[in-house]
Write a protein that holds these residues in place. Structure first.
Motif, PDB file in Angstrom:
ATOM      1  N   LEU A   1       0.817  -1.211   0.000  1.00 32.06           N
ATOM      2  CA  LEU A   1       0.000   0.000   0.000  1.00 32.06           C
ATOM      3  C   LEU A   1       0.847   1.257   0.000  1.00 32.06           C
ATOM      4  O   LEU A   1       0.519   2.226  -0.699  1.00 32.06           O
ATOM      5  CB  LEU A   1      -0.950   0.008   1.191  1.00 32.06           C
ATOM      6  CG  LEU A   1      -2.196  -0.842   1.026  1.00 32.06           C
ATOM      7  CD1 LEU A   1      -3.028  -0.834   2.293  1.00 32.06           C
ATOM      8  CD2 LEU A   1      -3.022  -0.374  -0.152  1.00 32.06           C
ATOM      9  N   VAL A   2       1.922   1.257   0.763  1.00 27.84           N
ATOM     10  CA  VAL A   2       2.814   2.416   0.779  1.00 27.84           C
ATOM     11  C   VAL A   2       3.346   2.672  -0.624  1.00 27.84           C
ATOM     12  O   VAL A   2       3.328   3.804  -1.118  1.00 27.84           O
ATOM     13  CB  VAL A   2       3.961   2.216   1.796  1.00 27.84           C
ATOM     14  CG1 VAL A   2       5.043   3.269   1.618  1.00 27.84           C
ATOM     15  CG2 VAL A   2       3.420   2.239   3.211  1.00 27.84           C
ATOM     16  N   GLU A   3       3.796   1.631  -1.286  1.00 29.43           N
ATOM     17  CA  GLU A   3       4.323   1.764  -2.647  1.00 29.43           C
ATOM     18  C   GLU A   3       3.238   2.191  -3.627  1.00 29.43           C
ATOM     19  O   GLU A   3       3.454   3.066  -4.468  1.00 29.43           O
ATOM     20  CB  GLU A   3       4.931   0.439  -3.115  1.00 29.43           C
ATOM     21  CG  GLU A   3       6.229   0.085  -2.451  1.00 29.43           C
ATOM     22  CD  GLU A   3       6.772  -1.257  -2.928  1.00 29.43           C
ATOM     23  OE1 GLU A   3       6.267  -1.806  -3.933  1.00 29.43           O
ATOM     24  OE2 GLU A   3       7.709  -1.752  -2.285  1.00 29.43           O
ATOM     25  N   THR A   4       2.088   1.561  -3.524  1.00 27.08           N
ATOM     26  CA  THR A   4       0.991   1.831  -4.446  1.00 27.08           C
ATOM     27  C   THR A   4       0.516   3.269  -4.339  1.00 27.08           C
ATOM     28  O   THR A   4       0.254   3.931  -5.352  1.00 27.08           O
ATOM     29  CB  THR A   4      -0.176   0.865  -4.179  1.00 27.08           C
ATOM     30  OG1 THR A   4       0.279  -0.469  -4.395  1.00 27.08           O
ATOM     31  CG2 THR A   4      -1.353   1.129  -5.092  1.00 27.08           C
ATOM     32  N   LYS A   5       0.393   3.772  -3.128  1.00 29.00           N
ATOM     33  CA  LYS A   5      -0.117   5.133  -2.932  1.00 29.00           C
ATOM     34  C   LYS A   5       0.806   6.196  -3.512  1.00 29.00           C
ATOM     35  O   LYS A   5       0.386   7.335  -3.720  1.00 29.00           O
ATOM     36  CB  LYS A   5      -0.399   5.390  -1.460  1.00 29.00           C
ATOM     37  CG  LYS A   5      -1.656   4.686  -0.999  1.00 29.00           C
ATOM     38  CD  LYS A   5      -1.969   5.004   0.446  1.00 29.00           C
ATOM     39  CE  LYS A   5      -3.282   4.365   0.856  1.00 29.00           C
ATOM     40  NZ  LYS A   5      -3.660   4.718   2.228  1.00 29.00           N
ATOM     41  N   LEU A   6       2.037   5.829  -3.828  1.00 25.12           N
ATOM     42  CA  LEU A   6       2.956   6.763  -4.481  1.00 25.12           C
ATOM     43  C   LEU A   6       2.636   6.924  -5.967  1.00 25.12           C
ATOM     44  O   LEU A   6       3.071   7.886  -6.603  1.00 25.12           O
ATOM     45  CB  LEU A   6       4.404   6.292  -4.318  1.00 25.12           C
ATOM     46  CG  LEU A   6       4.949   6.242  -2.897  1.00 25.12           C
ATOM     47  CD1 LEU A   6       6.337   5.612  -2.897  1.00 25.12           C
ATOM     48  CD2 LEU A   6       4.975   7.629  -2.275  1.00 25.12           C
TER      49      LEU A   6
ATOM     50  N   ALA B   1      -9.271  -1.033  -3.212  1.00 22.13           N
ATOM     51  CA  ALA B   1      -9.451   0.127  -4.094  1.00 22.13           C
ATOM     52  C   ALA B   1      -8.104   0.647  -4.591  1.00 22.13           C
ATOM     53  O   ALA B   1      -7.953   0.963  -5.770  1.00 22.13           O
ATOM     54  CB  ALA B   1     -10.219   1.230  -3.369  1.00 22.13           C
ATOM     55  N   CYS B   2      -7.134   0.722  -3.704  1.00 22.57           N
ATOM     56  CA  CYS B   2      -5.789   1.177  -4.101  1.00 22.57           C
ATOM     57  C   CYS B   2      -5.153   0.219  -5.093  1.00 22.57           C
ATOM     58  O   CYS B   2      -4.588   0.646  -6.113  1.00 22.57           O
ATOM     59  CB  CYS B   2      -4.896   1.332  -2.873  1.00 22.57           C
ATOM     60  SG  CYS B   2      -5.288   2.759  -1.863  1.00 22.57           S
ATOM     61  N   LEU B   3      -5.237  -1.064  -4.815  1.00 19.53           N
ATOM     62  CA  LEU B   3      -4.648  -2.055  -5.723  1.00 19.53           C
ATOM     63  C   LEU B   3      -5.362  -2.052  -7.077  1.00 19.53           C
ATOM     64  O   LEU B   3      -4.729  -2.173  -8.127  1.00 19.53           O
ATOM     65  CB  LEU B   3      -4.691  -3.438  -5.082  1.00 19.53           C
ATOM     66  CG  LEU B   3      -3.876  -3.579  -3.795  1.00 19.53           C
ATOM     67  CD1 LEU B   3      -4.103  -4.951  -3.171  1.00 19.53           C
ATOM     68  CD2 LEU B   3      -2.408  -3.315  -4.023  1.00 19.53           C
ATOM     69  N   ALA B   4      -6.686  -1.878  -7.050  1.00 21.29           N
ATOM     70  CA  ALA B   4      -7.451  -1.818  -8.299  1.00 21.29           C
ATOM     71  C   ALA B   4      -7.106  -0.556  -9.087  1.00 21.29           C
ATOM     72  O   ALA B   4      -6.940  -0.607 -10.311  1.00 21.29           O
ATOM     73  CB  ALA B   4      -8.943  -1.870  -7.997  1.00 21.29           C
ATOM     74  N   ALA B   5      -7.007   0.565  -8.395  1.00 17.54           N
ATOM     75  CA  ALA B   5      -6.651   1.816  -9.074  1.00 17.54           C
ATOM     76  C   ALA B   5      -5.286   1.707  -9.741  1.00 17.54           C
ATOM     77  O   ALA B   5      -5.098   2.157 -10.874  1.00 17.54           O
ATOM     78  CB  ALA B   5      -6.675   2.978  -8.077  1.00 17.54           C
ATOM     79  N   GLU B   6      -4.352   1.109  -9.037  1.00 19.69           N
ATOM     80  CA  GLU B   6      -3.016   0.915  -9.609  1.00 19.69           C
ATOM     81  C   GLU B   6      -3.101   0.099 -10.893  1.00 19.69           C
ATOM     82  O   GLU B   6      -2.465   0.429 -11.903  1.00 19.69           O
ATOM     83  CB  GLU B   6      -2.114   0.213  -8.602  1.00 19.69           C
ATOM     84  CG  GLU B   6      -0.723  -0.080  -9.148  1.00 19.69           C
ATOM     85  CD  GLU B   6       0.107  -0.923  -8.201  1.00 19.69           C
ATOM     86  OE1 GLU B   6       1.290  -0.598  -8.037  1.00 19.69           O
ATOM     87  OE2 GLU B   6      -0.419  -1.908  -7.642  1.00 19.69           O
TER      88      GLU B   6
END
Length: 115
Positions: A9-14, A85-90
């Protein structure tokens, strides 16, 4: 080295755009965007979000191009807590979508903002 979901999540949110429920509701309406629920069908049946289209995370890549072939369509992705949601957005960004936001708050806030 193996990564935990917190590490991912930390990586993805970047690499993605994150938004809260209230801002997403306004922006989605203004941009005539799509509100995508990436939870499982059983979860959505228990507590649906007004106006959301159910596209479970497991089949997201297979369904989105058919549902939304426009790379510039505004897409707002939600789940129950913000993780999926974050993983899907990525993944949607990797697929070529240009206007994707992950709604990163709890489901109750999303339901309230879209009532």
């Amino acid at each position: 080295m193996l990564k935990t979901i917190a590490d991912l999540l930390v990586e993805t949110k970047l690499t993605i755009q994150c938004i809260n429920a209230e801002e997403a509701a306004v922006k989605c309406k203004e941009m005539q965007g799509a509100l995508i629920d990436v939870r499982e069908p059983v979860e959505a049946a228990q507590q649906a979000v007004n106006g959301a289209i159910l596209v479970p995370r497991g089949i997201l890549e297979m369904k989105m191009l058919t549902l939304y072939p426009d790379a510039d369509k505004a897409i707002f992705v939600h789940c129950a807590s913000g993780v999926r949601a974050c993983l899907a957005a990525e993944q949607l960004v990797r697929m070529g979508y240009n206007n994707v936001w992950a709604i990163t708050c709890k489901l109750d806030a999303i339901c309230a903002a879209n009532s």
